[in-house]
Design a protein around this motif. Structure first.
Motif, PDB file in Angstrom:
ATOM      1  N   ARG A   1       0.828  -1.212   0.000  1.00  0.00           N
ATOM      2  CA  ARG A   1       0.000   0.000   0.000  1.00  0.00           C
ATOM      3  C   ARG A   1       0.863   1.263   0.000  1.00  0.00           C
ATOM      4  NH1 ARG A   1      -5.337   0.018   3.629  1.00  0.00           N
ATOM      5  NH2 ARG A   1      -5.601   1.847   2.284  1.00  0.00           N
ATOM      6  N   PHE A   2       2.145   1.119   0.345  1.00  0.00           N
ATOM      7  CA  PHE A   2       3.050   2.262   0.310  1.00  0.00           C
ATOM      8  C   PHE A   2       3.564   2.473  -1.115  1.00  0.00           C
ATOM      9  CE2 PHE A   2       3.327   0.755   4.722  1.00  0.00           C
ATOM     10  CZ  PHE A   2       3.111   1.939   5.413  1.00  0.00           C
ATOM     11  N   ASP A   3       4.082   3.674  -1.375  1.00  0.00           N
ATOM     12  CA  ASP A   3       4.560   3.966  -2.725  1.00  0.00           C
ATOM     13  C   ASP A   3       5.803   3.127  -3.038  1.00  0.00           C
ATOM     14  OD1 ASP A   3       7.168   5.595  -2.386  1.00  0.00           O
ATOM     15  OD2 ASP A   3       5.795   6.643  -1.047  1.00  0.00           O
ATOM     16  N   PRO A   4       6.084   2.903  -4.327  1.00  0.00           N
ATOM     17  CA  PRO A   4       7.179   2.024  -4.734  1.00  0.00           C
ATOM     18  C   PRO A   4       8.540   2.419  -4.161  1.00  0.00           C
ATOM     19  CG  PRO A   4       5.751   2.463  -6.603  1.00  0.00           C
ATOM     20  CD  PRO A   4       5.288   3.355  -5.487  1.00  0.00           C
ATOM     21  N   LYS A   5       8.805   3.715  -4.024  1.00  0.00           N
ATOM     22  CA  LYS A   5      10.096   4.150  -3.490  1.00  0.00           C
ATOM     23  C   LYS A   5      10.265   3.705  -2.039  1.00  0.00           C
ATOM     24  CE  LYS A   5      10.846   8.180  -6.481  1.00  0.00           C
ATOM     25  NZ  LYS A   5      11.041   9.655  -6.523  1.00  0.00           N
ATOM     26  N   LEU A   6       9.175   3.803  -1.274  1.00  0.00           N
ATOM     27  CA  LEU A   6       9.240   3.382   0.123  1.00  0.00           C
ATOM     28  C   LEU A   6       9.352   1.862   0.215  1.00  0.00           C
ATOM     29  CD1 LEU A   6       9.358   4.415   2.951  1.00  0.00           C
ATOM     30  CD2 LEU A   6       6.862   4.588   2.989  1.00  0.00           C
ATOM     31  N   GLN A   7       8.641   1.168  -0.659  1.00  0.00           N
ATOM     32  CA  GLN A   7       8.757  -0.291  -0.692  1.00  0.00           C
ATOM     33  C   GLN A   7      10.198  -0.706  -0.988  1.00  0.00           C
ATOM     34  OE1 GLN A   7       5.749  -2.430  -3.051  1.00  0.00           O
ATOM     35  NE2 GLN A   7       4.466  -0.607  -2.944  1.00  0.00           N
ATOM     36  N   LYS A   8      10.860   0.046  -1.847  1.00  0.00           N
ATOM     37  CA  LYS A   8      12.264  -0.247  -2.167  1.00  0.00           C
ATOM     38  C   LYS A   8      13.140  -0.058  -0.928  1.00  0.00           C
ATOM     39  CE  LYS A   8      16.059   1.040  -5.271  1.00  0.00           C
ATOM     40  NZ  LYS A   8      16.506   1.964  -6.343  1.00  0.00           N
ATOM     41  N   GLN A   9      12.843   0.967  -0.130  1.00  0.00           N
ATOM     42  CA  GLN A   9      13.595   1.179   1.113  1.00  0.00           C
ATOM     43  C   GLN A   9      13.387   0.021   2.082  1.00  0.00           C
ATOM     44  OE1 GLN A   9      12.362   5.626   1.669  1.00  0.00           O
ATOM     45  NE2 GLN A   9      14.277   5.387   2.797  1.00  0.00           N
ATOM     46  N   PHE A  10      12.155  -0.493   2.124  1.00  0.00           N
ATOM     47  CA  PHE A  10      11.895  -1.664   2.968  1.00  0.00           C
ATOM     48  C   PHE A  10      12.806  -2.822   2.554  1.00  0.00           C
ATOM     49  CE2 PHE A  10       7.146  -0.308   3.321  1.00  0.00           C
ATOM     50  CZ  PHE A  10       7.489   0.692   4.215  1.00  0.00           C
ATOM     51  N   ASP A  11      12.830  -3.072   1.250  1.00  0.00           N
ATOM     52  CA  ASP A  11      13.649  -4.180   0.733  1.00  0.00           C
ATOM     53  C   ASP A  11      15.125  -3.953   1.032  1.00  0.00           C
ATOM     54  OD1 ASP A  11      11.352  -5.345  -0.257  1.00  0.00           O
ATOM     55  OD2 ASP A  11      11.620  -4.563  -2.287  1.00  0.00           O
ATOM     56  N   GLU A  12      15.565  -2.715   0.898  1.00  0.00           N
ATOM     57  CA  GLU A  12      16.986  -2.404   1.084  1.00  0.00           C
ATOM     58  C   GLU A  12      17.427  -2.599   2.532  1.00  0.00           C
ATOM     59  OE1 GLU A  12      17.558   0.882  -2.544  1.00  0.00           O
ATOM     60  OE2 GLU A  12      17.227   1.551  -0.476  1.00  0.00           O
ATOM     61  N   ILE A  13      16.621  -2.124   3.481  1.00  0.00           N
ATOM     62  CA  ILE A  13      17.040  -2.255   4.878  1.00  0.00           C
ATOM     63  C   ILE A  13      16.959  -3.710   5.334  1.00  0.00           C
ATOM     64  CG2 ILE A  13      14.777  -1.797   5.956  1.00  0.00           C
ATOM     65  CD1 ILE A  13      16.333  -0.116   8.053  1.00  0.00           C
TER      66      ILE A  13
END
Length: 253
Positions: free
Chosen positions: A114-126
């Motif tokens: 439900r979050f924007d793709p950029k934030l989802q990418k940050q989730f994956d990165e951390i």
């Protein structure tokens, strides 16, 4: 008293919880009480998260789960949702390497799509950056709801039954738990809610079956290591019975 001294005292009891979960409540009331915009409360709440993590590390807590953004939070005003997500983006950007250096593994549970793709990418990165850390497993519940988690688990079980991968008679509590967001994380021993409210608010409904519950008056932005030590002190004085015979303690389970 120095927080580290108190931690040594608590650790010597050898009855500390393995998994602490916290409903971080009171950011808005903290801001309103100081005639500040709500975002100020959320920003100070982010500082409380840092203090809480340090308290967990000092006390050798293995798992810490923080209710950071509920599925119901999407119903807030667009402006407040934007503030919350912007703060989350900022926190992940500037805290990721610090957490990694501290040996903290970060995991995300909830409907993160439900979050924007950029934030989802940050989730994956951390998650990728910290995946091998073991000092503390920090789970952030984001766009999370306990009922939604249970429904998703039921849907996946139904799919596997229809695909004849499992038999309905094989469905047990243990099997059901394997379909939850983080099946490898043990159920919380202790659930804490700040701000004086006394309810779970759709948090870890399945996992909280035998958790000890502690409700404190402190608003989340004011939460510090002393408060963390206080709740641990309360916990170690409790006798856990798990609904069975009187006197059954966690060490007997």
């Amino acid at each position: 008293m120095d927080p580290s001294d108190e931690c040594l005292k608590l650790s010597s009891q050898n009855t500390l919880p393995r998994h602490v979960a916290i409903i971080m409540d009171g950011n808005s009331r903290w801001a309103e009480a100081k005639s500040l915009p709500r975002v100020a409360g959320h920003k100070e709440g982010a500082q409380a998260v840092k203090r809480c993590i340090q308290g967990a590390i000092r006390n050798d807590i293995q798992w810490l789960t923080l209710y950071a953004f509920s599925s119901e939070n999407w119903r807030r005003t667009p402006e407040e949702v934007a503030d919350l997500t912007a703060l989350l983006r900022f926190y992940l950007k500037f805290e990721a390497r610090k957490l990694h250096k501290e040996g903290v593994r970060v995991r995300i549970i909830g409907d993160s799509k439900r979050f924007d793709p950029k934030l989802q990418k940050q989730f994956d990165e951390i998650e990728a950056l910290t995946k091998n850390n073991t000092r503390l497993i920090l789970t952030l519940a984001l766009s999370y709801g306990g009922r939604g988690e249970i429904i998703q688990a039921v849907q996946r079980i139904v799919q596997d039954v229809q695909a004849q991968q499992i038999d309905p008679e094989q469905i047990t509590e243990d099997l059901f738990s394997n379909y939850l967001f983080a099946p490898d994380v043990p159920d919380p021993d202790l659930i804490v809610r700040t701000s004086g409210e006394s309810r779970l608010s759709n948090f870890l409904l399945w996992q909280s079956a035998y958790a000890e519950l502690i409700f404190v008056e402190t608003l989340w932005p004011d939460f510090n290591e002393d408060h963390f030590n206080d709740i641990l002190s309360v916990y170690i004085r409790r006798e856990r019975r798990f609904g069975t015979r009187p006197g059954l303690k966690i060490s007997d389970k």
